[in-house]
Design an enzyme around this catalytic site. Structure first.
Site, short mmCIF file in Angstrom:
data_model
loop_
_atom_site.label_atom_id
_atom_site.label_comp_id
_atom_site.label_asym_id
_atom_site.label_seq_id
_atom_site.Cartn_x
_atom_site.Cartn_y
_atom_site.Cartn_z
N GLU A 168 0.20 3.65 1.74
CA GLU A 168 0.26 4.09 3.13
C GLU A 168 1.59 3.73 3.78
O GLU A 168 1.92 4.25 4.85
CB GLU A 168 -0.90 3.47 3.93
CG GLU A 168 -2.26 4.02 3.56
CD GLU A 168 -2.51 5.44 4.07
OE1 GLU A 168 -1.89 5.82 5.09
OE2 GLU A 168 -3.31 6.16 3.45
N TYR A 228 -1.99 0.48 10.24
CA TYR A 228 -2.21 -0.20 8.95
C TYR A 228 -0.96 -0.11 8.08
O TYR A 228 -0.50 -1.11 7.52
CB TYR A 228 -3.41 0.43 8.23
CG TYR A 228 -3.56 -0.04 6.80
CD1 TYR A 228 -4.00 -1.33 6.52
CD2 TYR A 228 -3.25 0.80 5.73
CE1 TYR A 228 -4.14 -1.77 5.21
CE2 TYR A 228 -3.40 0.37 4.42
CZ TYR A 228 -3.83 -0.91 4.16
OH TYR A 228 -3.96 -1.34 2.87
N SER A 272 0.82 -1.22 0.00
CA SER A 272 0.00 0.00 0.00
C SER A 272 0.85 1.26 0.00
O SER A 272 1.94 1.29 0.59
CB SER A 272 -0.90 0.00 1.24
OG SER A 272 -1.50 1.26 1.44
#
Length: 327
Positions: free
Chosen positions: A130, A152, A128
């Site tokens: 992120e 996350y 990801s």
């Protein structure tokens, strides 16, 4: 003989588009689902209900190594797409232990089961954007250092490193796709993009009066999920495993998303949008912008749907869905 693909997270946005795509390619598609999903298919399997008769579902939990091991041993997949995760960033702050345990252990369990029972299986890990978090450079590519700003993001960095380690230590064909934000009419309602398009449709139809949001200035690189699953497939068709950034190379603010969505239904977003500090993250990621040059060069992949068309697609889908519900 058809290739066999195993998808974790098959009931999610990406999993459903990927299952459709692989079926069109002639694959035998298997999916891992929680047992509760099989007991409540109307609510939990809605994204794949139109293909349920074409795929085989296996009850298992990412929190249970024996259950994952048994599915891998039973299916003996040629390709495994590990998409399942607790993926809602805001929730990861509320329950960081569950997010980190489930996401890291789940990835480890799938990799270990493949190593033990299907070592020739090609493995895809859903990494990801992120992971970049507090970015060191813009745009971000495969060489950009990671500085995650959420549980996350931290769990995805660990999964990325596990995937690379199984590739280097055990010779598993294991690739990671560092996917930037990707949306569709199948996006979960908890995510800001779907929250926006659903609210615009509800307000237009008189079913709601306001939309409450957090940081309108956060910038994201938003693409279409249906495009991104094709990149996953292409990664596993290469001669050698590798990691790739998948993005559009464009960045837009949450404010732009809201303005477009409400514009498509003929409303002034400022009259209905309320800024709520409760929706701000404890550690915000303000700018994510991907450089997908490597994927374009090696996978011959590029996004097909522009930002404006993506927002329009989502708004129209929510309008049509709500009109059906209100009839």
């Amino acid at each position: 003989m058809s290739k066999k693909a195993l998808i974790t997270g098959v009931t999610g946005q990406d999993g459903s588009y990927l299952a459709e795509f692989l079926l069109e390619k002639g694959y035998e598609v298997h999916g891992i689902v929680r047992r509760v999903a099989l007991e409540d298919p109307e609510h939990r399997l809605w994204r794949i209900k139109h293909i349920l008769n074409k795929i085989k579902l296996h009850p298992a939990s990412l929190e249970s190594y024996p259950s994952i091991f048994n599915v891998v041993e039973s299916v003996k997949p040629d390709e495994c797409y590990h998409l399942a995760a607790q993926s809602f960033v805001s929730y990861s702050f509320e329950d960081e232990f569950s997010t980190i345990n489930t996401n890291i252990n789940g990835t480890h369990f799938v990799l270990s089961a493949i190593k033990e029972r299907a070592p020739k299986c090609r493995f895809y890990f859903a990494a990801s954007s992120e992971m970049f978090g507090h970015v060191y450079e813009t745009p971000q590519d495969e060489e950009t250092p990671f500085h995650p700003r959420s549980p996350y993001g931290i769990s995805k960095v660990a999964g990325f490193d596990l995937t690379r380690n199984y590739r280097e230590a055990y010779g598993i064909f294991a690739s990671s796709g560092i996917l930037f934000n990707h949306e569709s009419p199948r996006r979960g309602f908890e995510f800001v993009t779907r929250k926006i398009t659903n609210a615009a449709a509800e307000i237009k139809l008189g079913l709601a009066k306001e939309l409450r949001l957090g940081n309108l200035e956060a910038r994201r690189d938003w693409g279409f999920s249906g495009d991104y699953v094709k990149a996953m497939y292409l990664m596993l068709q290469q001669d050698k495993p590798d990691d790739y950034v998948i993005a559009t190379g464009e960045t837009h603010t949450v404010r732009e998303f809201v303005e477009l969505a409400f514009g498509f239904v003929g409303l002034d977003w400022k009259k209905y949008t309320v800024i709520d500090k409760n929706f701000y993250r404890p550690a915000e990621v303000n700018l994510l912008l991907g450089d997908y040059a490597k994927a374009r060069r090696k996978l011959h992949w590029k996004p097909s749907l522009k930002f404006r068309e993506l927002v329009r697609m989502m708004v129209e889908a929510d309008l049509n869905r709500l009109k059906g519900l209100s009839c």
